[in-house]
Design an enzyme around this catalytic site. Structure first.
Site, PDB file in Angstrom:
ATOM      1  N   LYS A  62       0.850  -1.209   0.000  1.00 32.70           N
ATOM      2  CA  LYS A  62       0.000   0.000   0.000  1.00 32.70           C
ATOM      3  C   LYS A  62       0.875   1.245   0.000  1.00 32.70           C
ATOM      4  O   LYS A  62       0.807   2.097   0.897  1.00 32.70           O
ATOM      5  CB  LYS A  62      -0.967  -0.004   1.178  1.00 32.70           C
ATOM      6  CG  LYS A  62      -1.957  -1.136   1.068  1.00 32.70           C
ATOM      7  CD  LYS A  62      -3.138  -0.952   1.985  1.00 32.70           C
ATOM      8  CE  LYS A  62      -4.086  -2.122   1.848  1.00 32.70           C
ATOM      9  NZ  LYS A  62      -3.491  -3.435   2.220  1.00 32.70           N
ATOM     10  N   GLN A 174     -14.050 -10.829   7.154  1.00 30.04           N
ATOM     11  CA  GLN A 174     -14.602  -9.472   7.325  1.00 30.04           C
ATOM     12  C   GLN A 174     -16.105  -9.420   7.016  1.00 30.04           C
ATOM     13  O   GLN A 174     -16.704  -8.349   6.992  1.00 30.04           O
ATOM     14  CB  GLN A 174     -13.859  -8.488   6.424  1.00 30.04           C
ATOM     15  CG  GLN A 174     -12.384  -8.332   6.797  1.00 30.04           C
ATOM     16  CD  GLN A 174     -11.654  -7.370   5.888  1.00 30.04           C
ATOM     17  OE1 GLN A 174     -12.079  -6.245   5.661  1.00 30.04           O
ATOM     18  NE2 GLN A 174     -10.515  -7.813   5.343  1.00 30.04           N
ATOM     19  N   GLY A 192      -7.928 -14.129   2.859  1.00 29.39           N
ATOM     20  CA  GLY A 192      -6.835 -14.485   3.748  1.00 29.39           C
ATOM     21  C   GLY A 192      -7.244 -15.438   4.834  1.00 29.39           C
ATOM     22  O   GLY A 192      -7.282 -16.660   4.640  1.00 29.39           O
ATOM     23  N   ARG A 193      -7.610 -14.863   6.003  1.00 30.70           N
ATOM     24  CA  ARG A 193      -7.751 -15.667   7.221  1.00 30.70           C
ATOM     25  C   ARG A 193      -8.713 -16.833   7.116  1.00 30.70           C
ATOM     26  O   ARG A 193      -8.459 -17.881   7.721  1.00 30.70           O
ATOM     27  CB  ARG A 193      -8.166 -14.751   8.388  1.00 30.70           C
ATOM     28  CG  ARG A 193      -7.027 -13.851   8.848  1.00 30.70           C
ATOM     29  CD  ARG A 193      -7.555 -12.724   9.700  1.00 30.70           C
ATOM     30  NE  ARG A 193      -8.380 -11.812   8.920  1.00 30.70           N
ATOM     31  CZ  ARG A 193      -9.112 -10.826   9.446  1.00 30.70           C
ATOM     32  NH1 ARG A 193      -9.132 -10.660  10.748  1.00 30.70           N
ATOM     33  NH2 ARG A 193      -9.823 -10.026   8.661  1.00 30.70           N
TER      34      ARG A 193
HETATM   35  P1  BMP Z   1      -8.761 -11.432   5.276  1.00 32.70           P
HETATM   36  O1  BMP Z   1      -9.466 -12.289   4.237  1.00 32.70           O
HETATM   37  O2  BMP Z   1      -8.005 -12.235   6.273  1.00 32.70           O
HETATM   38  O3  BMP Z   1      -9.652 -10.403   5.888  1.00 32.70           O
HETATM   39  O4  BMP Z   1      -7.601 -10.638   4.502  1.00 32.70           O
HETATM   40  C1  BMP Z   1      -7.834  -9.615   3.610  1.00 32.70           C
HETATM   41  C2  BMP Z   1      -6.534  -9.118   3.047  1.00 32.70           C
HETATM   42  O5  BMP Z   1      -6.781  -8.017   2.177  1.00 32.70           O
HETATM   43  C3  BMP Z   1      -5.540  -8.606   4.082  1.00 32.70           C
HETATM   44  O6  BMP Z   1      -4.239  -8.850   3.565  1.00 32.70           O
HETATM   45  C4  BMP Z   1      -5.783  -7.110   4.128  1.00 32.70           C
HETATM   46  O7  BMP Z   1      -4.627  -6.405   4.490  1.00 32.70           O
HETATM   47  C5  BMP Z   1      -6.130  -6.836   2.668  1.00 32.70           C
HETATM   48  N1  BMP Z   1      -7.018  -5.696   2.438  1.00 32.70           N
HETATM   49  C6  BMP Z   1      -8.259  -5.622   3.029  1.00 32.70           C
HETATM   50  O8  BMP Z   1      -8.664  -6.492   3.797  1.00 32.70           O
HETATM   51  N2  BMP Z   1      -9.063  -4.555   2.734  1.00 32.70           N
HETATM   52  C7  BMP Z   1      -8.684  -3.562   1.888  1.00 32.70           C
HETATM   53  O9  BMP Z   1      -9.446  -2.650   1.667  1.00 32.70           O
HETATM   54  C8  BMP Z   1      -7.431  -3.651   1.275  1.00 32.70           C
HETATM   55  C9  BMP Z   1      -6.610  -4.734   1.550  1.00 32.70           C
HETATM   56  O10 BMP Z   1      -5.451  -4.834   0.955  1.00 32.70           O
END
Ligand code: BMP
Length: 213
Positions: A62, A174, A192-193
């Site tokens: 970013k 999320q 991700g998670r």
């Molecule tokens: P997760 O599925 O675990 O929430 O991960 C989402 C990924 O996308 C993380 O690497 C986070 O930093 C990135 N991300 C995000 O969640 N929202 C945004 O608006 C931009 C991102 O890069």
């Protein structure tokens, strides 16, 4: 961009071995892995090169600095083997263009963040997301990041960026839905998670792939 699975694995893990293992296990189910500060700070920049021998890597730093610093940061990850970089658009045309130019020199992809997926993005980013998307298109990025947590915003951003790729985080952990994000116009989901923290990452990835098929 490669488009087979439409899945980008967000590798926010701190162990290089786990990152390499997950990438090897999931390589047929993903188009890219996305690595950011957590893994690069924990494992060192070389992890980008190691991962890229298994799957193409998008370096998600970013990037958000003055143009000359954006160039230096971009070049570091591109030289390390990244196939794509993510920069912020809010820093302005000159800074974003510096990252896009660096990506071009390496035949790599450049993405710009428009609106982020977390609730706090509604404070400052959402009100200017359309302008950020327009700037991203004017800077000729390959794609933009838009929130799977708000599919209606993906639809709006699609109307601005045209054919450029939309890569969309926020599915699963999320609260965003894979199918809704794709229906709204996302080209790729960044997940991700819900995959990396599952006892069975391949099964979760398969379930997402089935959902968007
Ligand atoms: P997760 O599925 O675990 O929430 O991960 C989402 C990924 O996308 C993380 O690497 C986070 O930093 C990135 N991300 C995000 O969640 N929202 C945004 O608006 C931009 C991102 O890069």
């Amino acid at each position: 961009m490669i488009q087979n699975t439409r899945l980008i694995l967000a590798l926010d893990v701190l162990s290089k071995d786990k990152a390499l293992d997950l990438t090897s296990t999931l390589r047929d189910k993903i188009d890219y892995v996305k690595v950011g500060y957590p893994l690069i700070l924990a494992a060192g920049l070389e992890v980008v090169g190691e991962l890229s021998s298994i799957a193409p890597v998008i370096a998600d730093l970013k990037i958000a600095d003055i143009p000359s610093t954006n160039t230096l940061i971009s070049e570091q990850v591109l030289e390390a083997g990244a196939s794509g970089i993510i920069a912020h658009a809010f820093v302005g045309r000159d800074s974003l263009s510096a990252s896009v130019d660096a990506a071009r020199e390496f035949d790599a992809l450049a993405f710009a963040v428009t609106e982020m997926s977390h609730p706090g993005a509604l404070e400052f980013m959402a009100p200017v997301a359309e302008r950020l998307a327009r700037l991203a298109a004017e800077c000729d990025v390959d794609g933009v990041v838009a929130p799977a947590t708000r599919p209606e915003r993906i639809r709006l951003i699609r109307s601005i960026v045209g054919d450029r790729a939309i890569i969309s985080p926020g599915v699963g952990a999320q609260g965003g839905s894979a199918r809704s994000a794709i229906k709204a116009g996302a080209d790729y989901l960044i997940v991700g998670r819900s995959i990396t923290e599952s006892p069975n990452p391949a099964a979760v990835a398969d379930a997402i792939l089935r959902e968007i098929r």
